[in-house]
Scaffold this motif. Sequence first.
Motif, mmCIF file in Angstrom:
data_model
loop_
_atom_site.group_PDB
_atom_site.id
_atom_site.type_symbol
_atom_site.label_atom_id
_atom_site.label_comp_id
_atom_site.label_asym_id
_atom_site.label_seq_id
_atom_site.Cartn_x
_atom_site.Cartn_y
_atom_site.Cartn_z
ATOM 1 N N GLY A 230 0.816 -1.204 0.000
ATOM 2 C CA GLY A 230 0.000 0.000 0.000
ATOM 3 C C GLY A 230 0.853 1.259 0.000
ATOM 4 N N THR A 231 1.942 1.240 0.750
ATOM 5 C CA THR A 231 2.868 2.371 0.751
ATOM 6 C C THR A 231 3.489 2.568 -0.632
ATOM 7 O OG1 THR A 231 3.383 1.992 3.087
ATOM 8 C CG2 THR A 231 4.944 3.315 1.811
ATOM 9 N N ALA A 232 3.900 1.473 -1.254
ATOM 10 C CA ALA A 232 4.477 1.557 -2.597
ATOM 11 C C ALA A 232 3.472 2.121 -3.589
ATOM 12 C CB ALA A 232 4.953 0.174 -3.048
ATOM 13 N N VAL A 233 2.211 1.709 -3.471
ATOM 14 C CA VAL A 233 1.160 2.215 -4.364
ATOM 15 C C VAL A 233 0.982 3.718 -4.173
ATOM 16 C CG1 VAL A 233 -1.341 2.194 -4.759
ATOM 17 C CG2 VAL A 233 -0.071 0.047 -4.619
ATOM 18 N N GLY A 234 0.981 4.172 -2.916
ATOM 19 C CA GLY A 234 0.832 5.598 -2.654
ATOM 20 C C GLY A 234 1.976 6.414 -3.236
ATOM 21 N N VAL A 235 3.206 5.932 -3.041
ATOM 22 C CA VAL A 235 4.370 6.647 -3.567
ATOM 23 C C VAL A 235 4.356 6.650 -5.093
ATOM 24 C CG1 VAL A 235 6.883 6.670 -3.699
ATOM 25 C CG2 VAL A 235 5.754 6.170 -1.525
ATOM 26 N N ALA A 236 4.033 5.511 -5.691
ATOM 27 C CA ALA A 236 3.999 5.427 -7.154
ATOM 28 C C ALA A 236 2.931 6.353 -7.736
ATOM 29 C CB ALA A 236 3.732 3.982 -7.585
ATOM 30 N N THR A 237 1.774 6.425 -7.092
ATOM 31 C CA THR A 237 0.710 7.312 -7.564
ATOM 32 C C THR A 237 1.163 8.766 -7.483
ATOM 33 O OG1 THR A 237 -0.933 5.735 -6.740
ATOM 34 C CG2 THR A 237 -1.710 7.936 -7.296
ATOM 35 N N TRP A 238 1.835 9.112 -6.378
ATOM 36 C CA TRP A 238 2.356 10.473 -6.243
ATOM 37 C C TRP A 238 3.394 10.771 -7.322
ATOM 38 C CZ3 TRP A 238 7.339 12.229 -5.244
ATOM 39 C CH2 TRP A 238 7.442 13.605 -4.985
ATOM 40 N N GLU A 239 4.278 9.826 -7.601
ATOM 41 C CA GLU A 239 5.292 10.038 -8.639
ATOM 42 C C GLU A 239 4.651 10.323 -9.991
ATOM 43 O OE1 GLU A 239 8.941 7.158 -7.015
ATOM 44 O OE2 GLU A 239 7.523 6.421 -8.511
ATOM 45 N N VAL A 240 3.671 9.511 -10.357
ATOM 46 C CA VAL A 240 3.027 9.686 -11.658
ATOM 47 C C VAL A 240 2.255 11.002 -11.700
ATOM 48 C CG1 VAL A 240 1.282 8.757 -13.225
ATOM 49 C CG2 VAL A 240 2.910 7.215 -12.108
ATOM 50 N N LEU B 162 -5.743 5.920 -11.905
ATOM 51 C CA LEU B 162 -6.390 5.191 -10.810
ATOM 52 C C LEU B 162 -6.505 3.703 -11.134
ATOM 53 C CD1 LEU B 162 -7.893 5.584 -8.054
ATOM 54 C CD2 LEU B 162 -9.996 5.795 -9.399
ATOM 55 N N ALA B 163 -6.821 3.393 -12.384
ATOM 56 C CA ALA B 163 -6.924 1.991 -12.792
ATOM 57 C C ALA B 163 -5.550 1.358 -12.951
ATOM 58 C CB ALA B 163 -7.705 1.891 -14.106
ATOM 59 N N TRP B 164 -4.609 2.122 -13.469
ATOM 60 C CA TRP B 164 -3.269 1.609 -13.764
ATOM 61 C C TRP B 164 -2.521 1.206 -12.498
ATOM 62 C CZ3 TRP B 164 1.393 5.128 -15.340
ATOM 63 C CH2 TRP B 164 2.455 4.331 -15.779
ATOM 64 N N ILE B 165 -2.634 2.002 -11.448
ATOM 65 C CA ILE B 165 -1.825 1.730 -10.252
ATOM 66 C C ILE B 165 -2.652 1.105 -9.122
ATOM 67 C CG2 ILE B 165 -0.139 2.648 -8.632
ATOM 68 C CD1 ILE B 165 0.398 4.915 -10.624
ATOM 69 N N PRO B 166 -3.544 1.843 -8.445
ATOM 70 C CA PRO B 166 -4.221 1.234 -7.287
ATOM 71 C C PRO B 166 -5.123 0.049 -7.639
ATOM 72 C CG PRO B 166 -4.426 3.626 -7.235
ATOM 73 C CD PRO B 166 -3.901 3.275 -8.581
ATOM 74 N N LEU B 167 -5.867 0.145 -8.750
ATOM 75 C CA LEU B 167 -6.790 -0.940 -9.081
ATOM 76 C C LEU B 167 -6.045 -2.230 -9.396
ATOM 77 C CD1 LEU B 167 -9.690 -1.893 -9.544
ATOM 78 C CD2 LEU B 167 -9.474 -1.138 -11.923
ATOM 79 N N LEU B 168 -5.048 -2.152 -10.258
ATOM 80 C CA LEU B 168 -4.287 -3.365 -10.576
ATOM 81 C C LEU B 168 -3.540 -3.885 -9.350
ATOM 82 C CD1 LEU B 168 -2.837 -2.606 -14.144
ATOM 83 C CD2 LEU B 168 -4.691 -4.171 -13.531
ATOM 84 N N ALA B 169 -3.016 -2.974 -8.530
ATOM 85 C CA ALA B 169 -2.295 -3.405 -7.327
ATOM 86 C C ALA B 169 -3.211 -4.096 -6.331
ATOM 87 C CB ALA B 169 -1.622 -2.205 -6.667
ATOM 88 N N SER B 170 -4.496 -3.737 -6.317
ATOM 89 C CA SER B 170 -5.427 -4.328 -5.348
ATOM 90 C C SER B 170 -5.571 -5.836 -5.538
ATOM 91 C CB SER B 170 -6.804 -3.664 -5.469
ATOM 92 O OG SER B 170 -7.430 -3.992 -6.697
ATOM 93 N N PHE B 171 -5.252 -6.325 -6.729
ATOM 94 C CA PHE B 171 -5.350 -7.768 -6.953
ATOM 95 C C PHE B 171 -4.261 -8.526 -6.193
ATOM 96 C CE2 PHE B 171 -7.838 -6.125 -10.469
ATOM 97 C CZ PHE B 171 -8.934 -6.967 -10.437
ATOM 98 N N ALA B 172 -3.179 -7.847 -5.820
ATOM 99 C CA ALA B 172 -2.188 -8.486 -4.957
ATOM 100 C C ALA B 172 -2.782 -8.727 -3.571
ATOM 101 C CB ALA B 172 -0.936 -7.618 -4.861
ATOM 102 N N THR B 173 -3.580 -7.766 -3.088
ATOM 103 C CA THR B 173 -4.276 -7.960 -1.812
ATOM 104 C C THR B 173 -5.273 -9.106 -1.909
ATOM 105 O OG1 THR B 173 -4.064 -5.613 -1.272
ATOM 106 C CG2 THR B 173 -5.742 -6.854 -0.088
ATOM 107 N N LEU B 174 -6.062 -9.118 -2.984
ATOM 108 C CA LEU B 174 -7.043 -10.190 -3.158
ATOM 109 C C LEU B 174 -6.346 -11.550 -3.261
ATOM 110 C CD1 LEU B 174 -9.488 -8.512 -5.711
ATOM 111 C CD2 LEU B 174 -9.672 -8.600 -3.218
ATOM 112 N N LEU B 175 -5.192 -11.575 -3.904
ATOM 113 C CA LEU B 175 -4.430 -12.819 -4.026
ATOM 114 C C LEU B 175 -3.935 -13.278 -2.661
ATOM 115 C CD1 LEU B 175 -3.320 -14.802 -6.191
ATOM 116 C CD2 LEU B 175 -1.249 -13.400 -6.250
#
Length: 300
Positions: free
Chosen positions: A66-76, A150-163
């Motif tokens: 989740g931290t990585a997703v937040g930082v990556a979203t901020w970078e983009v 939003l779809a590119w980073i958090p949405l796709l990353a959420s599947f790691a949580t579901l996994l």
Amino acid sequence: MPDGDAAPSTESIVAEAGHPAEPQPAPSGSRAGRNLPAALAVGFGLGLSLIAILLFVPKVFIAVAGTAVGVATWEVAKRLREADVLVPRIPLIVGGQAVFWLGWPYGASGVAGAFAGTALVCMVWRLFDHGLRTAPRNFLRDTAITVFTLAWIPLLASFATLLLLEPDGNLRVLTFMILVVCSDVGGYVAGVLFGKHPMVPSISPKKSWEGFCGSLLFCVIGGLLTVTLLLQANSMVGVVLGVGLVVVATVGDLIESQIKRELGIKDMGTLLPGHGGIMDRLDSMLPSAFVSWLVLSTLI
């Protein structure tokens, strides 16, 4: 997935490079165009840390990711705003965290609800971010790119949580990460040794078909071994997963390469020495998380 002249990603043995917006000379003499010793150190450290987390405290992986997703979203978002694309950063980053985290208590429905809600908030935010008396400029372009991010980073990353929430979820996530490493290393080795035929020179000049074949070979072998030994499942599931991950990891890398090319930048950030930004390490991981969830949830 890196090409023949690029080093593998964060979780891999060597660090990925070779998809800059413009070709850059290697400051340290490395064909990868990056500081290879620093990249190796960072890659090994992050990879071993993630393996330890997944084996001993798997739920902590959600916080780390989740931290990585937040930082990556901020970078983009930062890079987009530098290019005068006014994505609404606050709702995008906060809502992106909701998209990622709500998969933990509420599963796919939580992810879908948070995604839709965040997209709506971002549209309204961009509509009125200059006040009620001033019409927004480039509203359609900016909101479309916001929803894409939003779809590119958090949405796709959420599947790691579901996994991770599946039975033996920590081993499933570990399997997916190992296969991405296999894809990276296979592409690097085969591309360096045999790479002569560019795959998509207009987007990523250093990617070669030979590197892609190396990724395919390594990833299929890795899939056979990990699915059989770690997940105790049919080996053919490993073949399907390996082929799927090679394709989407390659496409994910090309997508980010094209975005960076259009923005005229080499890396999304500078946080990781020898690697670039967090997003530069997640480009192939994000679509791979979705495909891993889809294949493993369906076939196992």
